[in-house]
Design an enzyme around this catalytic site. Sequence first.
Site, mmCIF file in Angstrom:
data_model
loop_
_atom_site.group_PDB
_atom_site.id
_atom_site.type_symbol
_atom_site.label_atom_id
_atom_site.label_comp_id
_atom_site.label_asym_id
_atom_site.label_seq_id
_atom_site.Cartn_x
_atom_site.Cartn_y
_atom_site.Cartn_z
ATOM 1 N N TYR A 1 16.074 35.210 52.080
ATOM 2 C CA TYR A 1 16.209 34.228 53.159
ATOM 3 C C TYR A 1 17.627 33.649 53.114
ATOM 4 O O TYR A 1 18.114 33.261 52.046
ATOM 5 C CB TYR A 1 15.149 33.163 52.901
ATOM 6 C CG TYR A 1 15.075 31.963 53.776
ATOM 7 C CD1 TYR A 1 15.004 32.061 55.163
ATOM 8 C CD2 TYR A 1 14.994 30.694 53.191
ATOM 9 C CE1 TYR A 1 14.884 30.928 55.944
ATOM 10 C CE2 TYR A 1 14.867 29.552 53.966
ATOM 11 C CZ TYR A 1 14.823 29.673 55.344
ATOM 12 O OH TYR A 1 14.692 28.556 56.119
ATOM 13 N N LYS B 1 5.217 27.581 57.826
ATOM 14 C CA LYS B 1 4.949 28.780 58.608
ATOM 15 C C LYS B 1 3.445 28.941 58.872
ATOM 16 O O LYS B 1 2.861 28.174 59.600
ATOM 17 C CB LYS B 1 5.526 30.001 57.891
ATOM 18 C CG LYS B 1 6.991 29.850 57.461
ATOM 19 C CD LYS B 1 7.940 29.755 58.632
ATOM 20 C CE LYS B 1 9.393 30.032 58.260
ATOM 21 N NZ LYS B 1 10.030 29.040 57.398
ATOM 22 N N ASP C 1 9.238 34.354 46.660
ATOM 23 C CA ASP C 1 9.031 33.722 47.956
ATOM 24 C C ASP C 1 7.915 34.501 48.637
ATOM 25 O O ASP C 1 8.115 35.609 49.135
ATOM 26 C CB ASP C 1 10.318 33.759 48.777
ATOM 27 C CG ASP C 1 10.181 32.999 50.097
ATOM 28 O OD1 ASP C 1 9.045 32.863 50.599
ATOM 29 O OD2 ASP C 1 11.209 32.551 50.642
ATOM 30 N N ARG D 1 4.551 8.923 44.816
ATOM 31 C CA ARG D 1 5.309 10.166 44.768
ATOM 32 C C ARG D 1 4.605 11.225 43.927
ATOM 33 O O ARG D 1 4.835 12.422 44.085
ATOM 34 C CB ARG D 1 6.730 9.894 44.235
ATOM 35 C CG ARG D 1 7.653 11.084 44.304
ATOM 36 C CD ARG D 1 9.108 10.654 44.453
ATOM 37 N NE ARG D 1 9.572 9.766 43.412
ATOM 38 C CZ ARG D 1 10.067 10.179 42.235
ATOM 39 N NH1 ARG D 1 10.144 11.466 41.966
ATOM 40 N NH2 ARG D 1 10.487 9.298 41.347
#
Length: 389
Positions: free
Chosen positions: A108, A205, A180, A55
Amino acid sequence: MKKNTQLIHAGRGKKWTGSAVNPPIVRASTIVFETMEELKNASKNKGNAVPYYGRRGTATHFAFQEAMCELEGGAGCALYPCGAAAISGALLAFLKAGDHLLMVDTAYEPTRGLCEKVLAGLGIETSYYDPLLGAEIKTLIRPNTKVIFLESPGSLTMEVQDIPAICQVAKAHNIITMLDNTWASPILCRPFELGVDISIQAATKYIVGHSDVMLGTASANEQHWPQLREHSYLLGYCASPDDVYQASRGLRTLGVRLKQHEKNALEVAKWLAQRPEVETVRHPAFPEHPGHSFFQRDFNGSNGLFSFVLKQGSTAQVQAFIEGMQHFKMGFSWGGYESLITAVPNVQALRSVTHWPYAGPLLRLHIGLEDPEDLLADLEQAFARMALA
């Protein structure tokens, strides 16, 4: 190095690639050690790209994180299973009960949902601010304001914020700034040079670029990297090495893809601006766009995402416009090679403190890598369908 050269070489040091061109996919949960001294050293350096536990990352993750830091200018980069997780992970790393968050009003939609449905339940209060407020954001700061969250350009309506002015105010009040930065990807804006503390990306994206991977990143400056890294780890965030490999590969073509997205989108946007049915085109590169001067100052170019507002359009007309498209697909997300279209009938419903001045519906386009002539023909037919509806 120039940016396009950086995109080719970032995260491709020999320690990650060996004799191959690309870093390999290394899957692991348990990392085994030969000696207690090895384990002790790994434990001591587990936050410094030394294998310790799956992890924490493998060489696949470390190579991509190094590339993101080089491209954006951060001191460290945390990875998450999607962009929304990067937003929540970054906010939860620095906010606690009793704190106040200043959130841009054009954020967003899932970010707004996080604030109102999750953070509020944890005792964290959110206030929204006008994206064009700039240095006047100082009037909204409270003694318990801990984070200012920016998104520039804004979601759906694309307002560009005065990032340096807001960051300057934040630093004067010892407030953390988060941006962002997904619209810009790692190459159209250098957030840390503008004063941002933490830059967030939905790598889903443009970084991945093929609409087939979910991935998020949050890069931090030197001051805030240790807390972001450790809190994100404690919250359980991690990302698949297979997905991270796809993101690393996507970086290599990001520059050429973005240039084509930009070229195609500007051609379509200029065509739409001449249509009699269109009230306005919301594209940061247009001189009349809100915050255009900040865009010129702080960004190196644009991409394929923008929106436009119709002068009028009933639900049936918007449906007729969108349905029947040949090249534009109806769906969420953006940043892939394909063109997309979505409709927002009521922008005002997604805002708290700013007024949306247009009555007609808003359509958001992502212009892909198709030939613009085909896309324009598709839109021409859409306007014809709308007229008959």
